[in-house]
Design a protein around this motif. Sequence first.
Motif, short mmCIF file in Angstrom:
data_model
loop_
_atom_site.label_atom_id
_atom_site.label_comp_id
_atom_site.label_asym_id
_atom_site.label_seq_id
_atom_site.Cartn_x
_atom_site.Cartn_y
_atom_site.Cartn_z
N ASP A 44 -5.72 3.83 -7.51
CA ASP A 44 -5.73 3.80 -5.96
C ASP A 44 -6.35 2.36 -5.31
OD1 ASP A 44 -4.85 6.07 -5.53
OD2 ASP A 44 -6.77 7.13 -5.82
N TYR A 47 -2.25 -0.76 -3.80
CA TYR A 47 -0.91 -0.23 -3.42
C TYR A 47 0.05 -1.26 -3.36
CZ TYR A 47 -1.50 -1.69 1.54
OH TYR A 47 -1.92 -2.37 2.64
N THR A 425 -6.42 -1.36 -1.38
CA THR A 425 -6.69 0.10 -0.47
C THR A 425 -7.55 -0.45 0.48
OG1 THR A 425 -5.44 1.36 -2.25
CG2 THR A 425 -6.73 2.46 -0.25
#
Length: 428
Positions: A44, A47, A425
């Motif tokens: 995460d 991206y 992110t």
Amino acid sequence: MELQIPISVFSLTSLVFLLTACNRPTTTLDTPAPPLTRAEVDLDRYYGSAIGKTFDNVPWVAHVRAFDLNQDGLMDAIGCEAKDNEVVWLRQDDKGKFEEIILASEMQAPVHAEVYDLDEDGDFDVLVSCMNIVFPNNDKIGALIALENDGHENFTKRILLEGVERVTDARAKDMDGDGDLDLVVGQFGYDQGEVRWMKKVGKWKYESQSLLHLSGLINVCVNDFNKDGHPDIAAQFSQQWEEIHLFENDGKGNFADKIIWGSTNHDFALSGMTEADLNQDGLPDLVFTNGDGFGPTLKPGPRPWHGIQWLENKGDGSFIYSRIGDLAGAYSPVVNDIDQDGDQDILSVSGFNDWQKPNAESLVWFRNDRDRGFTKVTLAYEPVQLLSIDFADFDGDGTGEIVSGGFPNIPPYDRISRFTIWKETPDR
């Protein structure tokens, strides 16, 4: 370009290898490094978003370099598309969108691009290394081409070198202290290759001097490695050699060659090298990967010895080897402070892994924990078969982003990409 194609035929260069092998430094295969014990997965953190034109066929992006080509304050990228024979400019606008512009076509399989003001007219030109044919070929078909900028982002081809072993890398630097930019050129070849420097003798005119004839050259790096005030050359050779040479410069364009690292494993699969001060002691080190899978005789894929290595510069022309960590099919090492904690980290991608496995690593960060320790952080499992990355602040927020290029070479041809921007992110 980070392409290596091992050979098995016995040749004159093989004889040279046998004569010099006894002088090789101790290597990672002679004294195996302990396995990496610290590892994390952080899918995460970044991206990815595709940039550039859409594609129908399998792309061959051999190299990508972040650079603000038009100096408008917005970071762009330069890409080498070896299958389409194009050098492209991914120009960013003030809305964060990227327009793909062809800088040059019919470029003879471009595999590496660097940006310099080669003609010293105040704008930036592009120096392009061309293999002509990416896969094994003994013909002298390589070329070094400059894309001359007219100051208005119109580019004209200038062939600086042709009819030589396939060219994989070139850098511009004043090598003889006369105030202009000379060229250092690496030629992969196949059975034969070469390291040369090209002295600038006039506008777009150079005189060549060969420093070493040896096949399998992947990358050259230029810096003052021995602290004598003169730029030296580090050259990484794959094929059956699997070694790194240092060419020490006397400041007048004369070079003394020595091997500073070598592997006894002829399948070690060297795949890329960069120079950076990894431990921030003021000396340029060498960080390199091994993970190649372009060879015609061996099944491509992961090997237990693939990964990231560090040659720590001691400042006197000698280096200390360290194993950073494991990564199957490792390519394209990039050194930067990824997490902005004040130390230098390493990014790398996997060009060859077991892509049938959903958790085969594609994009990896080796986080510097200081005290010579690194934690391997897996950032992405796809897209797969990435070959080149760079790191820069593309959106101007003070933190860096990753740009990647995909070179799918073996099935499966799903989960693939061409050019991708990886942004952090929010709230990370």
